[in-house]
Design an enzyme around this catalytic site. Structure first.
Site, PDB file in Angstrom:
ATOM      1  N   GLU A   1       0.868  -1.175   0.000  1.00 60.79           N
ATOM      2  CA  GLU A   1       0.000   0.000   0.000  1.00 60.79           C
ATOM      3  C   GLU A   1       0.899   1.217   0.000  1.00 60.79           C
ATOM      4  O   GLU A   1       1.895   1.244   0.733  1.00 60.79           O
ATOM      5  CB  GLU A   1      -0.859   0.077   1.276  1.00 60.79           C
ATOM      6  N   ILE A   2       0.567   2.199  -0.815  1.00 58.79           N
ATOM      7  CA  ILE A   2       1.195   3.509  -0.668  1.00 58.79           C
ATOM      8  C   ILE A   2       0.032   4.450  -0.438  1.00 58.79           C
ATOM      9  O   ILE A   2      -0.832   4.603  -1.301  1.00 58.79           O
ATOM     10  CB  ILE A   2       1.990   3.920  -1.924  1.00 58.79           C
TER      11      ILE A   2
END
Ligand SMILES: Nc1nc2c(ncn2[C@@H]2O[C@H](COP(=O)(O)OP(=O)(O)OP(=O)(O)O)[C@@H](O)[C@H]2O)c(=O)[nH]1
Ligand SMILES: *[C@@H]1O[C@H](CO)[C@@H](O)[C@H](O)[C@H]1NC(C)=O
Ligand SMILES: *[C@@H]1O[C@H](CO)[C@@H](O)[C@H](O)[C@H]1NC(C)=O
Ligand SMILES: [Mg+2]
Length: 551
Positions: A360-361
């Site tokens: 996840e960013i």
């Protein structure tokens, strides 16, 4: 070589024997079997090369005003980061891990450092439910120039609440999930991990010190160079959440998640974002206020049937107390119940799609806000993190669906990434058909990441006009875009449709849009009246209806 020659000799000998002793038919049969075996064996041992397959999603370039790769091919990180507009972001990597996972963490960090962080130096936060050993910390610090911080989770963030964890039911539930072979269902630590990532990781002080995070895990791999700063690009494009893989969840791990999610939405009168549609199937196939009709109809194919039933009953009541069709329909209606679809809540169902959250960013505040926190608390109270094995990925995804619009999310299609056995890896960009222009020569910032000319690390994949990657070397295996395409297909459909409201297809390609009820009603009624008139004509001519059918 010797062995091979002897095998061929043996084979020829057998063939001769068979030919001499048996009839020609048997000879042909044996010969054909051997050839088939060789061909099949050969095909099976061929690695899967995506560039050789034209009909894969990899061969499509999806362009949309809503989402597209931030950068195609490579940039020079030095030039990029010295641009006057560039602003380094307040961001960190986050990893939950254990002391005995150093080798796996090392793999991840080496891959990440060599493909990205040697140029950008973003710090790391490592979290653990017990203290990290000095040895672990020292070894980790040796893997990067960037700042590294280690945090221990207090009980509140890690353990299930007191009343839960000592209860008989808690232990019994885990045993039960294990008995039912639910993946990781019997592992208490896995449940804690999912709960922690679902609603608590962003509350840790070390994470709170940042505006952005990039979640990583031990033993993951990156296949391309990421030469730009993904945090900065997200900031610039107003994106809040970025993913690399979207796939369906195992049904039995989250059997009741949607029930609670839906009631959370209902109880709080929440208006969901446009991202919601990516994760749900709608059973509202009619644009009607008629709740009765709505309850009978769940699929498009049921519409005409139910409307004609309605019309026949109306007709019976209005005109003809002895109309056979009307009476038949009325009886049928009286004898039947509204169809029940187990997983339908408020006319919707979870389609099991989720962003795979091991990558996840995102903005910390995308989860660290009142709405998401109350969603998590609601889920926590339901007990689903231990009564079932809710993964943080479906919980994040449904939470995001509640809060975000489609355009808030970014697909990092240009990042080649593997976690366990699944991977996504893009083609290299060829720079507008000028072969290789989209690619730049690699220059290491740290000597330990030098790539020997002629070595495997130097041997980048061919470029393509549909590519987006920079210096990728992809695994010769099937990409999740192709092997687990259902959810990806829906993402593409929604993002790349001109008007997102017009996208009305579910995973199996079934149309789930809304039908103009009035129009359908009129059409069905017209048919019905024509039929009634024919019937009347037959009656006048003295023909019975059953006989008319045979004419
Ligand atoms: N400190 C700590 N970390 C954990 C614990 N359980 C899981 N983790 C971490 O949480 C992350 C995901 O856990 P995994 O068990 O690898 O889950 P997974 O990646 O879905 O499953 P695999 O495909 O089997 O690797 C990893 O970074 C683990 O190190 C735990 O009990 N303590
Ligand atoms: C640090 O890593 C290098 C290899 O990259 C190794 O040679 C060295 O021994 C390590 N140092 C420590 C203190 O572990
Ligand atoms: C980074 O963001 C956090 C959270 O918003 C904030 O508390 C912190 O002061 C910021 N740090 C810097 C250096 O701007
Ligand atoms: Mg893992």
């Amino acid at each position: 070589m010797m062995l091979k020659r002897r095998l061929v000799k043996l084979l020829l000998f057998i063939l001769e024997e068979v030919f001499e002793r048996c009839n020609g038919f048997l000879f042909v049969l044996v010969f054909a079997s051997i050839i088939t075996f060789i061909v099949i064996k050969d095909t099976l041992s061929q690695p899967y090369d995506r560039t050789q397959h034209k009909d894969t999603y990899a061969a499509f370039d999806f362009k949309s005003k809503r989402d597209f790769p931030f950068v195609r091919g490579c940039v020079d990180p030095d030039i990029y980061s010295h641009d006057s507009e560039y602003i380094r972001q307040n961001a960190t990597f986050v990893m939950l891990t254990k002391n005995d996972e150093f080798e796996e963490v090392k793999k991840t960090m080496n891959s990440l450092e060599s493909h990205f962080n040697q140029w950008y130096n973003y710090p790391y936060v490592f979290l653990n439910n017990v203290d990290f050993t000095d040895e672990f910390k020292e070894n980790i610090r040796n893997l990067t120039k960037a700042e590294v911080r280690f945090g221990t989770l207090d009980e509140l963030l890690w353990e299930f609440p007191d009343g839960v964890r000592d209860s008989f039911e808690f232990h019994q539930r885990l045993v039960d999930q294990s008995d039912r072979s639910i993946m990781y269902g019997g592992m208490e630590s896995y449940h804690k991990m999912c709960r922690f990532y679902s609603g608590l990781f962003y509350k840790h002080p070390l994470v709170q010190q940042h505006e952005w995070y990039w979640r990583i895990e031990p033993d993951v791999e990156f296949f391309c160079d990421l030469t730009y700063d993904p945090f900065f690009e997200m900031q610039k494009s107003n994106k809040k959440y970025g993913f690399a893989i979207i796939i369906p969840e195992l049904y039995w791990t989250v059997a009741n998640l949607f029930r609670y999610t839906r009631s959370f939405i209902r109880e709080n009168d929440i208006v969901v974002g446009s991202l919601w549609k990516l994760f749900t199937r709608s059973y509202k196939v009619l644009d009607t206020e008629d709740e009765e009709l709505q309850k009978w109809v769940n699929f498009e194919k049921e519409i005409d049937d139910k409307i004609s039933e309605m019309i026949a009953i109306e007709h019976l009541i209005e005109f003809d107390t002895e109309d056979d069709d009307g009476i038949e329909f009325l009886i049928r209606r009286a004898q039947s119940k509204y169809p029940i679809i187990e997983d339908k809540f408020d006319d919707e169902e979870y389609n099991m799609c989720h962003f795979w959250s091991n990558f996840e960013i995102a903005k910390v505040e995308v989860f660290d806000n009142d709405l998401y926190n109350s969603y998590f608390e609601y889920l926590e109270k339901s007990g689903g993190f231990w009564k079932e094995r809710w993964g943080d990925a479906p919980v994040h995804s449904l939470g995001l669906g509640i809060m975000l619009n489609l355009a808030d999310v970014h697909y990092f299609r240009d990042i080649g990434y593997r976690h366990s056995k699944l991977h996504h890896c893009p083609r290299n960009w060829d720079g507008n058909n000028k072969r290789g222009k989209g690619q730049l020569p690699y220059e290491e910032k740290e000597s330990r990441f030098a790539r020997q000319e002629g070595s495997l690390k130097w041997n980048y994949d061919k470029t393509s006009e549909f590519g987006s990657g920079c210096r990728c070397i992809c695994p010769k295996k099937m990409d999740v875009e192709d092997s687990s395409y259902q959810c990806f297909e829906k993402w593409i459909g929604m993002v790349f449709f001109d008007n997102e409201d017009d996208y009305n297809f579910e995973l199996d390609g079934e149309w789930t849009g809304k039908v103009d009820t009035n129009k359908r009603y009129k059409a069905v009624k017209k048919d019905f009246l024509r039929y009634k008139k024919e019937e009347d004509d037959w009656v006048k001519k003295g023909i019975k209806v059953g006989e008319a059918d045979d004419l």
